[in-house]
Design an enzyme around this catalytic site. Sequence first.
Site, short mmCIF file in Angstrom:
data_model
loop_
_atom_site.label_atom_id
_atom_site.label_comp_id
_atom_site.label_asym_id
_atom_site.label_seq_id
_atom_site.Cartn_x
_atom_site.Cartn_y
_atom_site.Cartn_z
N ASP A 1 0.89 -1.17 0.00
CA ASP A 1 0.00 0.00 0.00
C ASP A 1 0.92 1.21 0.00
OD1 ASP A 1 -1.59 2.17 0.67
OD2 ASP A 1 -2.21 1.40 2.62
N LYS B 1 3.23 11.12 -3.71
CA LYS B 1 2.08 10.51 -4.41
C LYS B 1 1.09 11.57 -4.90
CE LYS B 1 -1.48 7.01 -3.55
NZ LYS B 1 -1.96 6.08 -2.52
N GLU C 1 -7.31 0.67 -3.99
CA GLU C 1 -7.23 0.58 -2.54
C GLU C 1 -8.54 0.12 -1.89
OE1 GLU C 1 -5.59 4.43 -1.61
OE2 GLU C 1 -3.72 3.91 -2.61
N ASP D 1 -12.65 5.67 2.77
CA ASP D 1 -11.20 5.71 3.06
C ASP D 1 -10.73 7.15 3.16
OD1 ASP D 1 -8.43 5.61 3.10
OD2 ASP D 1 -8.23 4.25 1.39
P1 ADP Z 1 -2.54 7.52 3.53
O1 ADP Z 1 -3.48 6.53 3.00
O2 ADP Z 1 -2.77 8.91 3.04
O3 ADP Z 1 -1.12 7.12 3.43
P2 ADP Z 1 -3.25 6.81 6.27
O4 ADP Z 1 -4.45 6.02 6.01
O5 ADP Z 1 -2.08 6.10 6.85
O6 ADP Z 1 -2.81 7.68 5.07
O7 ADP Z 1 -3.69 7.99 7.25
C1 ADP Z 1 -2.81 8.94 7.69
C2 ADP Z 1 -3.60 10.03 8.36
O8 ADP Z 1 -4.32 9.47 9.46
C3 ADP Z 1 -2.73 11.15 8.91
O9 ADP Z 1 -3.30 12.40 8.57
C4 ADP Z 1 -2.81 10.91 10.40
O10 ADP Z 1 -2.67 12.11 11.15
C5 ADP Z 1 -4.20 10.35 10.55
N1 ADP Z 1 -4.37 9.62 11.81
C6 ADP Z 1 -3.68 8.55 12.24
N2 ADP Z 1 -4.08 8.21 13.48
C7 ADP Z 1 -5.05 9.08 13.83
C8 ADP Z 1 -5.85 9.29 14.99
N3 ADP Z 1 -5.72 8.52 16.06
N4 ADP Z 1 -6.75 10.30 14.97
C9 ADP Z 1 -6.87 11.11 13.90
N5 ADP Z 1 -6.15 10.98 12.80
C10 ADP Z 1 -5.24 9.98 12.75
MG MG Z 2 -4.30 4.90 2.32
#
Ligand code: ADP
Ligand code: MG
Length: 512
Positions: free
Chosen positions: A12, A74, A151, A182
């Site tokens: 991912d 990305k 995804e 998502d």
């Molecule tokens: P991506 O798919 O964009 O790589 P993710 O699904 O890993 O991202 O999500 C990352 C985002 O999730 C970040 O903005 C992070 O701050 C947020 N995030 C992670 N944990 C928490 C939480 N406990 N509460 C709020 N936001 C969160």
């Molecule tokens: Mg993601």
Amino acid sequence: MTQKKKIAVGIDLGTTYSVVAYMNDSGRPETIPNAEGDLLTPSLVLLDGNEAIVGKEAAKAMSTDLANIAESPKRQVGHRVYDKVIDGRRYPPEAFQAWIIKKVFHDAKAKVGSFENAVVTVPAYFDEVRRKSTQDAGYIAGLNVIDIINEPTSAAVAYGFKQGFLDESGSAVKKTTLLVYDLGGGTFDVTVMEINGKNFTTLATDGDYKLGGRDWDERIVDFVAEDFIRAYGVDPREYQDSLGRLLRDSQDAKETLSTRDKTTIACNCADKSHKTTLTRSQFEELTIDLVERTAFTTRETIKACNKKWQDIDHILIVGGSTRMPMIRQMLLDESGQEPNTSVSPDEAVAQGAAIRAGILLAEKSKRALQPKIKNVNSHSLGVVAKDVETGEPRTVIIIPRNTPLPVVGKRTFKTHRDSQESILVQIVEGESAAPQHCSQVGSCSIWDIPENMPVGTPIEVSFGYQENGRLQITVQVGNHNPFKQEIQRPNSMTQEQLDSWRGYISADSQSN
Ligand code: ADP
Ligand code: MG
């Protein structure tokens, strides 16, 4: 270590974090920790001389060395170059994506043994150009990308696996309509899917590729900055270092507010220091419009497949930002049901991709038992034509969005004069009638028109979307044999450029 069995791996490649999973010896998907021991690798690249540092180490340098960091490359996939000049040089986004892949690929090999193949995921709304670019990044990193899957589909596969839909007994499970919501760090994606036994079919998909957790962080940055201005008349957003720190602290504060009612953010700037308190309900007020934007897109997506909230059996939430209680509350208010949290929002996408890799690498005899994935195209595919009345260029749609894949759309062009030697077809993706507002896939020049064809000779061009959303073009002139046609892509790298980057990136110190 000699390992004959092919290891099934899914990557991912997220905007904010990248995650790798594989099918373990007991046939279940498992997330692989990176060299630092974390399941999530920040999608950041720090260029330090000849060395590229990816992940947590690069994240640590955010407040001191921001100028040398490519953040969330990305977001710029599909552009010719990444918009930040680093050390006097411009890089294609594929290079940064490749550095990230290389890091997670290398770390994964150290944990599970050597492998070359992997399935890589992309947002469902990624257009053809961005899919190609993702595949190219894999190539540069020395990875054989055996498939690209969406995804949300990947998350749904992981969910289906967990629910036991994919066991041999799974075919008896009744038809389920699933909404995958998502919300990651920089992107939002919503998809309606149907799971019927082993068949996973996407019904509609939409997204907002400029909306994610980062926008919530920025609302906190603004709130704190305004408080700081009231106290000292200085705007910390105007100081690079203060801004870098404030962004990180705002992200932390946001994550804290997912489990606590109140938090404090310290801001230091120009030798002054100030503390701002933020409550969860204040934070929710500051970001209500962002939540509503996702709600709007979600409603539109449900409408696009002629369904209503009552038709949705489960809501699957994916992406770190769905940990925010305001998101779960909005989904509950809209739908009347609690979102499903049976799969980890961080790991579902990578794990679904690992399951998909397992299917592709399985022996033929076992494939019949495996899930079947049906996707749709997320953007309409069209060609540019001249409007007969106005003479202006306009988009003629050949394959409307949300058409099940694979699909072939055809259009017949006619030669304008006798013995015409070539025809130029411009290909675009998007919903606008004005081609300049669509994404430019590229063009295709048809040079193989037989000699001495009279004016008006029909030339049939077939546009074939493969299951992974990649495009193939075939041309047929009269009843001559059809032939495959290459697309010239203004925003993609040439094979020579790809090979040169592949050599460059494999040469740095991280390679093994
Ligand atoms: P991506 O798919 O964009 O790589 P993710 O699904 O890993 O991202 O999500 C990352 C985002 O999730 C970040 O903005 C992070 O701050 C947020 N995030 C992670 N944990 C928490 C939480 N406990 N509460 C709020 N936001 C969160
Ligand atoms: Mg993601």
